[in-house]
Design a protein around this motif. Structure first.
Motif, PDB file in Angstrom:
ATOM      1  N   PRO A 172       3.601   6.825  -2.551  1.00  0.00           N
ATOM      2  CA  PRO A 172       4.856   5.908  -2.602  1.00  0.00           C
ATOM      3  C   PRO A 172       5.937   6.379  -2.500  1.00  0.00           C
ATOM      4  CG  PRO A 172       3.361   5.680  -4.589  1.00  0.00           C
ATOM      5  CD  PRO A 172       2.694   6.649  -4.114  1.00  0.00           C
ATOM      6  N   ILE A 173       7.160   5.469  -2.169  1.00  0.00           N
ATOM      7  CA  ILE A 173       8.381   5.485  -2.143  1.00  0.00           C
ATOM      8  C   ILE A 173       8.839   3.862  -2.525  1.00  0.00           C
ATOM      9  CG2 ILE A 173      10.270   6.159  -0.989  1.00  0.00           C
ATOM     10  CD1 ILE A 173       9.567   8.413   0.732  1.00  0.00           C
ATOM     11  N   PHE A 174       9.416   3.566  -3.333  1.00  0.00           N
ATOM     12  CA  PHE A 174       9.701   2.639  -3.861  1.00  0.00           C
ATOM     13  C   PHE A 174       8.733   1.510  -4.131  1.00  0.00           C
ATOM     14  CE2 PHE A 174      13.562   3.767  -1.070  1.00  0.00           C
ATOM     15  CZ  PHE A 174      14.517   3.811  -2.340  1.00  0.00           C
ATOM     16  N   ASP A 175       7.749   1.537  -4.360  1.00  0.00           N
ATOM     17  CA  ASP A 175       6.665   1.231  -5.300  1.00  0.00           C
ATOM     18  C   ASP A 175       5.308   1.830  -3.943  1.00  0.00           C
ATOM     19  OD1 ASP A 175       5.674   0.493  -6.822  1.00  0.00           O
ATOM     20  OD2 ASP A 175       5.140  -1.602  -6.438  1.00  0.00           O
ATOM     21  N   VAL A 176       5.945   1.449  -2.236  1.00  0.00           N
ATOM     22  CA  VAL A 176       5.097   1.325  -1.011  1.00  0.00           C
ATOM     23  C   VAL A 176       4.762   2.641  -0.669  1.00  0.00           C
ATOM     24  CG1 VAL A 176       5.014  -1.109  -1.185  1.00  0.00           C
ATOM     25  CG2 VAL A 176       6.939   0.868   0.530  1.00  0.00           C
ATOM     26  N   TRP A 177       3.709   2.756  -0.002  1.00  0.00           N
ATOM     27  CA  TRP A 177       3.231   4.055   0.785  1.00  0.00           C
ATOM     28  C   TRP A 177       4.517   4.153   2.049  1.00  0.00           C
ATOM     29  CZ3 TRP A 177      -2.380   2.024   1.522  1.00  0.00           C
ATOM     30  CH2 TRP A 177      -3.138   2.084   0.696  1.00  0.00           C
ATOM     31  N   PHE A 178       4.903   5.274   1.967  1.00  0.00           N
ATOM     32  CA  PHE A 178       5.303   5.808   3.487  1.00  0.00           C
ATOM     33  C   PHE A 178       4.796   6.751   4.062  1.00  0.00           C
ATOM     34  CE2 PHE A 178       8.687   2.513   1.834  1.00  0.00           C
ATOM     35  CZ  PHE A 178       9.492   2.880   2.991  1.00  0.00           C
ATOM     36  N   ASP A 179       5.244   7.745   4.745  1.00  0.00           N
ATOM     37  CA  ASP A 179       5.284   8.666   6.202  1.00  0.00           C
ATOM     38  C   ASP A 179       5.853   9.411   5.307  1.00  0.00           C
ATOM     39  OD1 ASP A 179       7.184   8.339   7.314  1.00  0.00           O
ATOM     40  OD2 ASP A 179       7.055   8.488   8.750  1.00  0.00           O
ATOM     41  N   ARG A 180       5.737  11.176   5.584  1.00  0.00           N
ATOM     42  CA  ARG A 180       6.027  12.540   5.014  1.00  0.00           C
ATOM     43  C   ARG A 180       6.933  12.302   5.096  1.00  0.00           C
ATOM     44  NH1 ARG A 180       1.407  13.551   6.896  1.00  0.00           N
ATOM     45  NH2 ARG A 180      -0.377  14.474   4.915  1.00  0.00           N
ATOM     46  N   ALA A 181       7.424  11.847   6.389  1.00  0.00           N
ATOM     47  CA  ALA A 181       8.875  12.116   6.885  1.00  0.00           C
ATOM     48  C   ALA A 181       9.902  10.609   5.892  1.00  0.00           C
ATOM     49  CB  ALA A 181       9.145  11.714   8.057  1.00  0.00           C
ATOM     50  N   GLY A 182      10.037   9.981   5.457  1.00  0.00           N
ATOM     51  CA  GLY A 182      10.131   8.633   4.869  1.00  0.00           C
ATOM     52  C   GLY A 182      11.039   7.461   5.207  1.00  0.00           C
ATOM     53  N   ALA A 183      10.563   8.112   6.523  1.00  0.00           N
ATOM     54  CA  ALA A 183      11.503   6.760   7.689  1.00  0.00           C
ATOM     55  C   ALA A 183      10.103   5.064   8.088  1.00  0.00           C
ATOM     56  CB  ALA A 183      10.797   8.107   9.036  1.00  0.00           C
ATOM     57  N   ARG A 184       9.110   5.956   8.031  1.00  0.00           N
ATOM     58  CA  ARG A 184       7.980   4.422   8.200  1.00  0.00           C
ATOM     59  C   ARG A 184       7.297   4.557   7.121  1.00  0.00           C
ATOM     60  NH1 ARG A 184       5.433   6.759  13.283  1.00  0.00           N
ATOM     61  NH2 ARG A 184       4.647   8.283  11.799  1.00  0.00           N
ATOM     62  N   ALA A 185       7.478   2.599   6.635  1.00  0.00           N
ATOM     63  CA  ALA A 185       6.262   2.146   5.251  1.00  0.00           C
ATOM     64  C   ALA A 185       5.101   2.003   6.011  1.00  0.00           C
ATOM     65  CB  ALA A 185       7.087   0.797   4.794  1.00  0.00           C
ATOM     66  N   LEU A 186       4.120   2.492   5.994  1.00  0.00           N
ATOM     67  CA  LEU A 186       2.877   1.746   5.841  1.00  0.00           C
ATOM     68  C   LEU A 186       2.015   1.173   5.522  1.00  0.00           C
ATOM     69  CD1 LEU A 186       1.754   6.274   6.222  1.00  0.00           C
ATOM     70  CD2 LEU A 186       3.057   4.541   8.254  1.00  0.00           C
ATOM     71  N   LEU A 187       0.985   0.802   6.063  1.00  0.00           N
ATOM     72  CA  LEU A 187       0.290  -0.648   5.084  1.00  0.00           C
ATOM     73  C   LEU A 187      -1.591  -0.430   6.114  1.00  0.00           C
ATOM     74  CD1 LEU A 187       2.996  -1.927   6.178  1.00  0.00           C
ATOM     75  CD2 LEU A 187       1.442  -3.685   4.827  1.00  0.00           C
ATOM     76  N   LEU A 188      -2.110  -0.046   5.372  1.00  0.00           N
ATOM     77  CA  LEU A 188      -3.409  -0.989   6.499  1.00  0.00           C
ATOM     78  C   LEU A 188      -4.450  -1.570   5.691  1.00  0.00           C
ATOM     79  CD1 LEU A 188      -5.698   2.200   6.823  1.00  0.00           C
ATOM     80  CD2 LEU A 188      -6.733   1.997   3.990  1.00  0.00           C
ATOM     81  N   VAL A 189      -5.069  -2.121   6.891  1.00  0.00           N
ATOM     82  CA  VAL A 189      -5.718  -3.613   7.471  1.00  0.00           C
ATOM     83  C   VAL A 189      -6.346  -3.754   7.025  1.00  0.00           C
ATOM     84  CG1 VAL A 189      -4.785  -5.781   8.084  1.00  0.00           C
ATOM     85  CG2 VAL A 189      -2.888  -4.594   7.519  1.00  0.00           C
ATOM     86  N   GLU A 190      -8.196  -4.105   6.493  1.00  0.00           N
ATOM     87  CA  GLU A 190      -9.035  -4.122   7.335  1.00  0.00           C
ATOM     88  C   GLU A 190      -9.140  -5.736   7.408  1.00  0.00           C
ATOM     89  OE1 GLU A 190     -13.909  -4.094   6.087  1.00  0.00           O
ATOM     90  OE2 GLU A 190     -12.070  -2.087   4.683  1.00  0.00           O
ATOM     91  N   THR A 191      -9.811  -5.902   9.152  1.00  0.00           N
ATOM     92  CA  THR A 191     -10.008  -7.084   8.836  1.00  0.00           C
ATOM     93  C   THR A 191     -11.351  -7.585   8.644  1.00  0.00           C
ATOM     94  OG1 THR A 191     -11.013  -6.393  11.449  1.00  0.00           O
ATOM     95  CG2 THR A 191      -8.464  -6.911  11.280  1.00  0.00           C
ATOM     96  N   HIS A 192     -11.727  -9.115   8.570  1.00  0.00           N
ATOM     97  CA  HIS A 192     -12.886  -9.352   8.208  1.00  0.00           C
ATOM     98  C   HIS A 192     -14.004  -9.720   9.910  1.00  0.00           C
ATOM     99  CE1 HIS A 192     -13.695 -10.531   4.665  1.00  0.00           C
ATOM    100  NE2 HIS A 192     -13.022 -11.526   4.419  1.00  0.00           N
TER     101      HIS A 192
END
Length: 785
Positions: A172-192
Motif C-alpha cells: 500500500p501507498i497512502f494506506d491503499v494499494w498502488f501498482d509498482r510504479a506508484g501511478a495507479r491506485a488499485l481496487l479488487l471488486v467481486e460481484t454477487h
C-alpha cells in the motif's frame, strides 16, 4: 380486398408480437452453448466459468492525478461500493477495510482465526496483546484501534481481514494499494452476479462507473476496469452497436434491391410480411418451449435467416406475370419451394438431438421461422400481389445475360478436378484444422486483454487455468483436505514456485478445527480472572472488556459455523465460489496464481488423496479443449445425419437419379470449396463455421431446386435467373456485412455463408440448369444437317 387482407395480416403480426414480447425471457449464459459435461474436469469448468471467483472479479485502476488524490478517491470509492448488495468484496488494501467481515459473525472470529492454534488464549497472550495496544494508542493507528479495544483487544478482526485479503496483494501507498510504479491506485471488486449473468454484470459495471464519477468530482482522474464482467459488458455493447449498424444497412439494402429488381414500391412492403411472420413465429416457438430464457446468440443467428426466408416471396414475385393467377403461380412453385423448406428444416432439426441447449433453441427457431415463412407465402401472399405485373422474362438485359450463360460450356471433368483439389487443400493445408481454444473466440480488444494481464499480475488475482480440486462426500471432508495442503502451498509461495492461492478453508474451517478451537477457549469466569490479573497494574479497567468476554463465551458455546450460516453475508460469495456442495458430493477448490511446476503440485495432490477425499490438479485449458472437441463431435454427427436426410428429401421429391444428382452436386461441391478456401486462408474451423455450413447448404439447395424446376422453358429459366440473382445478392449483402464484424462468432458465420452464396450460385447455374428447348432442338438437328 387486398388492402383489407394486408391490414388484417399486419394486425395479427402486431398482436402476436405483443404476446411474444410479454412472454420472452432473454438469457446471456454462454453455458447454454456448451454440451453436457461428462468428466469431472468438464463439470468443474462449467461451474467455475459461471460461478467461480475468477469469473466474478473486476479489477479497477485509478490514474491521471497525484497519488494522494488517487488514494483519497480509492478510499471514497471503496466506502461507496462496500455497502452495495451488488458486491460481495471491495478491497483496496486499506487497514480499516473490514467489508469482508460481517458484524453478526464477529463473535465467531475466535473459531476462524489461526492466532491461537499454536499459542493458547491465556494470560501471557493477553498481556502481550495489551502491551501492544498501549503502543498502538500512542501511534497514528490509534483512531483505528481504539473502537475495537472493548470487544477485540487481540485485534482478531484485523488479523482476519488481513488473512482474507487477496493473495500476493500489492504494497500500500497512502494506506491503499498502488501498482509498482506508484501511478495507479488499485481496487479488487467481486460481484454477487455470476460471470455468465450479463445483466448483473452490466448493473455492477455501471454502478462502479457512476460511483467513480461522483467520487472524482473535478479531478482529471480516469477509471480503468477489466475482468470477465467488464469484458462481457464491452462485448455486449459492441455487439448491440454492430447489430444496429448491420441491421440498418441490411434494411436499406433490402429495400433498394427490391425497388431496383421490381420497379415497384409495394414489393419491399409485401416482402417484409413473410419475414416478420417468420421472426415472430421463431421467437414465439422458443419462448414457448424454453421458458427459462432464449439466448441472444439464438436470436442473432436466427435472424440471419433473412437470406433464406426472403427467397420464398422473391421467387413468387419474379414468376408472377399477366395472364397467370397468383394462386396458380404459387402452386406451380410449391414443389420446389416446399422441398427446399423441408430439407433445410430437417437439417436444423437434427440439432434437437445434439445435447446442447443453445443448438436446440436454434433448431426450434429456424424450423418454426422457415415453415411459417413458406406457409404464408403459399396461402396469404398471393392475395396481396398485383396479378398482372410486367413479365420479368421480357427484360432485354436478362435475355442477353441468359444468352451468354447458355453459351458457357457444360462442366464435366472440371467438377471432378474441383472436388479433388478441394479435398487435397483440406487435407494438406498447413496449420491446425480445428480451433479448440475458447479464448481465441472472444472479441475482447487486445489492449483490454493486455491490461487485464497487467492488473492481475499487480493484484495477484487468481489465474483460471490451474485449480486444485478436492472431491468428497461432504463439505467438512473437503475443507479439511484442502486445509491440510496449506503447509505445502505456503512452502511453494515462499520459494517462488507459486505466487499465491485461495481456498474456502481460509474463510470457513472444517468442523473438527472449529471444535478444537472451541475447546481451547477459556470460559467466562476463567477469562475474567485472567483479565483481572493481567490488567491489575495497567491503565485499562478490567470491566471495560465485558464485550470481549461475551464474544469469547459465545464463540465457545455457539453452534459450529456452516456454509448455510454465511448466507446473506459477504463471505458467502467467497466460500460458494470455492466450495461447491451437491446432494451427493462436495468439491473444494484451491485457485492458484503463478504456478510454475504443475507436475510437482499434481504429485502432492495425488499423494494427499485418501479413501474419503480425492485430490487432483485440474488444467482448465485442457478441460475446455476437450469440451470443444466433444461439442464438435456432436455437431458433426448431427450434420452427417442432416446430410443423409437432405439427400432422402430431395430423392423423394424428384425421384429420378439424374435430377437428384443435378440438385445435390452444386451443394456438395460448395461445402467442399468453402472448407478448402477457409483452410487455405489459415482459418481454424469452429462450431459456428459448422453451423453456418448447414445454412449455406440450405441456400445452395434452394438455388439448384429452382433451376431444376424451371426445366427447359426459356422464359421460365429467365424468371428463375432473376429470382436467384435477387436472392443471392440479398443474402450476400447480409452475410458480407457479418463477415466484416469484429465479433468472431458473427465473422465466422458471415464469411462462411457469403462464400457459400457465391459458390452455390455459380455451381447451381452451371450444373442444375436445363438446356432451353430451342437450344436443345438445335443441338439435335445439327448432326443431321
Amino acid at each position: 380486398m387486398r388492402l383489407a387482407l394486408a391490414l388484417a395480416w399486419l394486425a395479427v403480426l402486431l398482436l402476436a408480437g405483443w404476446l411474444v414480447a410479454a412472454r420472452l425471457e432473454f438469457s446471456g449464459d454462454l453455458r447454454r452453448f456448451l454440451p453436457d459435461a461428462r468428466t469431472p474436469e468438464q463439470r468443474l469448468l462449467i461451474d467455475e466459468l459461471g460461478e467461480g471467483p475468477g469469473s466474478r472479479l473486476l479489477l479497477l485502476a485509478l490514474s491521471g492525478d497525484a497519488p494522494e488524490v488517487l488514494a483519497a478517491q480509492s478510499q471514497a470509492l471503496q466506502a461507496a461500493l462496500a455497502p452495495d448488495p451488488r458486491f460481495s468484496l471491495v478491497a483496496n488494501g486499506a487497514a480499516g477495510d473490514l467489508s469482508a467481515f460481517p458484524a453478526d459473525l464477529l463473535p465467531y472470529r475466535y473459531l476462524l482465526t489461526t492466532s491461537f492454534d499454536d499459542t493458547p488464549l491465556d494470560a501471557d497472550a493477553l498481556r502481550d496483546a495489551f502491551d501492544a495496544r498501549l503502543q498502538d494508542l500512542g501511534s497514528p493507528a490509534a483512531g483505528l484501534v481504539e473502537p475495537l479495544l472493548p470487544s477485540d483487544p487481540t485485534l482478531e478482526t484485523l488479523v482476519l481481514a488481513e488473512a482474507w485479503a487477496p493473495a500476493a496483494a500489492p504494497e500500500p501507498i497512502f494506506d491503499v494499494w498502488f501498482d509498482r510504479a506508484g501511478a495507479r491506485a488499485l481496487l479488487l471488486v467481486e460481484t454477487h452476479a455470476a460471470g455468465f449473468d450479463p445483466t448483473g454484470q452490466l448493473d455492477a459495471v455501471e454502478t462502479i462507473r457512476a460511483r467513480f464519477d461522483t467520487v472524482r468530482g473535478d479531478s482529471p482522474a480516469a477509471l480503468q476496469m477489466t475482468g470477465p464482467g467488464a469484458f462481457s459488458v464491452d462485448i455486449g455493447g459492441r455487439t448491440q452497436r454492430e447489430a444496429q449498424r448491420i441491421g440498418m444497412a441490411d434494411t436499406i439494402g433490402l429495400v433498394l434491391l427490391l425497388l431496383l429488381a421490381y420497379r415497384s414500391w409495394k414489393m419491399p412492403l409485401l416482402g417484409a410480411l413473410p419475414l416478420a411472420s417468420a421472426g415472430i413465429a421463431g421467437l414465439g416457438a422458443v419462448a414457448l418451449l424454453f421458458p427459462a430464457g432464449v439466448h441472444g446468440i439464438t436470436i442473432a443467428f436466427g435472424f440471419t435467416l433473412i437470406g433464406v426466408v426472403q427467397d420464398y416471396p422473391i421467387h413468387f414475385f419474379s414468376h408472377q406475370r399477366a395472364g397467370l393467377s397468383p394462386w396458380k403461380n404459387v402452386r406451380g412453385l410449391w414443389p420446389a419451394l416446399s422441398t427446399g423448406v423441408i430439407a433445410t428444416c430437417i437439417a436444423y432439426a437434427t440439432f434437437l438431438f445434439s445435447g446442447v441447449d443453445g443448438l436446440r433453441q436454434l433448431a426450434v427457431f429456424t424450423v418454426a421461422a422457415l415453415a411459417v415463412a413458406a406457409l404464408v407465402t403459399r396461402y396469404l401472399l398471393p392475395g396481396l400481389v398485383d396479378p398482372a405485373p410486367p413479365d420479368i422474362a421480357d427484360s432485354p438485359r436478362l435475355q442477353r445475360l441468359w444468352h451468354r450463360i447458355e453459351a458457357l460450356p457444360r462442366p464435366k471433368w472440371s467438377l471432378a478436378v474441383l472436388a479433388l483439389a478441394s479435398l487435397a487443400s483440406i487435407v494438406f493445408a498447413p496449420g491446425p484444422t480445428w480451433q479448440n481454444d475458447l479464448s481465441k473466440l472472444t472479441p475482447v480488444d487486445p489492449e483490454a486483454m493486455a491490461l487485464d494481464t497487467e492488473l492481475r499480475a499487480e493484484l495477484g488475482a487468481p489465474d483460471v487455468r490451474y485449480v486444485l480440486a478436492a472431491q468428497g462426500i461432504d463439505a467438512d471432508a473437503v475443507l479439511a483436505a484442502t486445509a491440510a495442503l496449506r503447509p505445502a502451498l505456503d512452502a511453494r509461495v515462499a520459494d517462488g514456485r507459486l505466487d499465491g492461492y485461495d481456498m474456502a478453508a481460509r474463510y470457513l474451517p472444517s468442523a473438527d478445527v472449529q471444535r478444537a478451537r472451541q475447546s481451547a477457549l477459556p470460559d467466562a469466569p476463567a477469562l475474567r480472572a485472567m483479565l483481572a490479573s493481567v490488567l491489575a497494574d495497567s491503565p485499562f479497567r478490567a470491566d471495560a472488556f465485558d464485550p470481549f468476554v461475551a464474544d469469547v463465551e459465545r464463540a465457545r458455546t455457539a453452534p459450529l459455523l456452516t456454509v448455510r450460516d454465511l448466507q446473506g453475508s459477504p463471505l458467502a460469495s467467497a466460500v460458494s465460489g470455492l466450495l461447491l456442495v451437491h446432494p451427493e458430493r462436495a468439491t473444494a477448490l484451491v485457485s492458484l496464481s503463478g504456478l510454475d511446476n504443475p507436475a510437482d503440485l499434481a504429485t502432492v495432490a495425488s499423494a494427499a488423496s485418501g479413501a474419503d477425499v480425492s485430490l487432483r490438479l485440474l488444467d482448465m485449458k485442457d478441460a475446455s479443449e476437450s469440451l470443444v472437441i466433444e461439442y464438435r463431435g456432436r455437431v458433426l454427427a448431427a450434420m452427417s445425419v442432416a446430410l443423409l436426410l437432405l439427400v432422402a428429401t430431395v430423392w423423394i421429391a424428384l425421384r429420378k437419379p439424374r435430377r437428384v444428382w443435378r440438385v445435390l452436386l452444386p451443394t456438395l461441391l460448395t461445402l467442399l470449396v468453402i472448407v478448402a478456401v477457409l483452410r487455405l486462408a489459415g482459418v481454424e474451423l469452429t462450431l459456428f463455421h459448422l453451423v453456418a455450413l448447414i445454412l449455406a447448404a440450405g441456400l445452395g439447395l434452394d438455388y439448384a431446386l429452382f433451376f431444376e424446376h424451371a426445366g427447359d422453358d426459356r422464359a421460365d429459366q429467365i424468371r428463375t435467373l432473376h429470382a436467384v440473382l435477387v436472392c443471392s445478392l440479398m443474402t450476400l449483402l447480409v452475410f458480407s456485412l457479418l463477415a466484416l464484424s469484429s465479433i468472431p462468432v458473427l465473422r465466422a458465420i458471415g464469411s462462411t455463408v457469403a462464400l457459400g452464396v457465391v459458390c452455390n450460385f455459380v455451381l447451381s447455374l452451371l450444373v442444375a440448369r436445363h438446356r432451353a428447348a430451342i437450344e436443345a432442338a438445335r443441338a439435335e438437328a445439327e448432326p443431321l444437317a
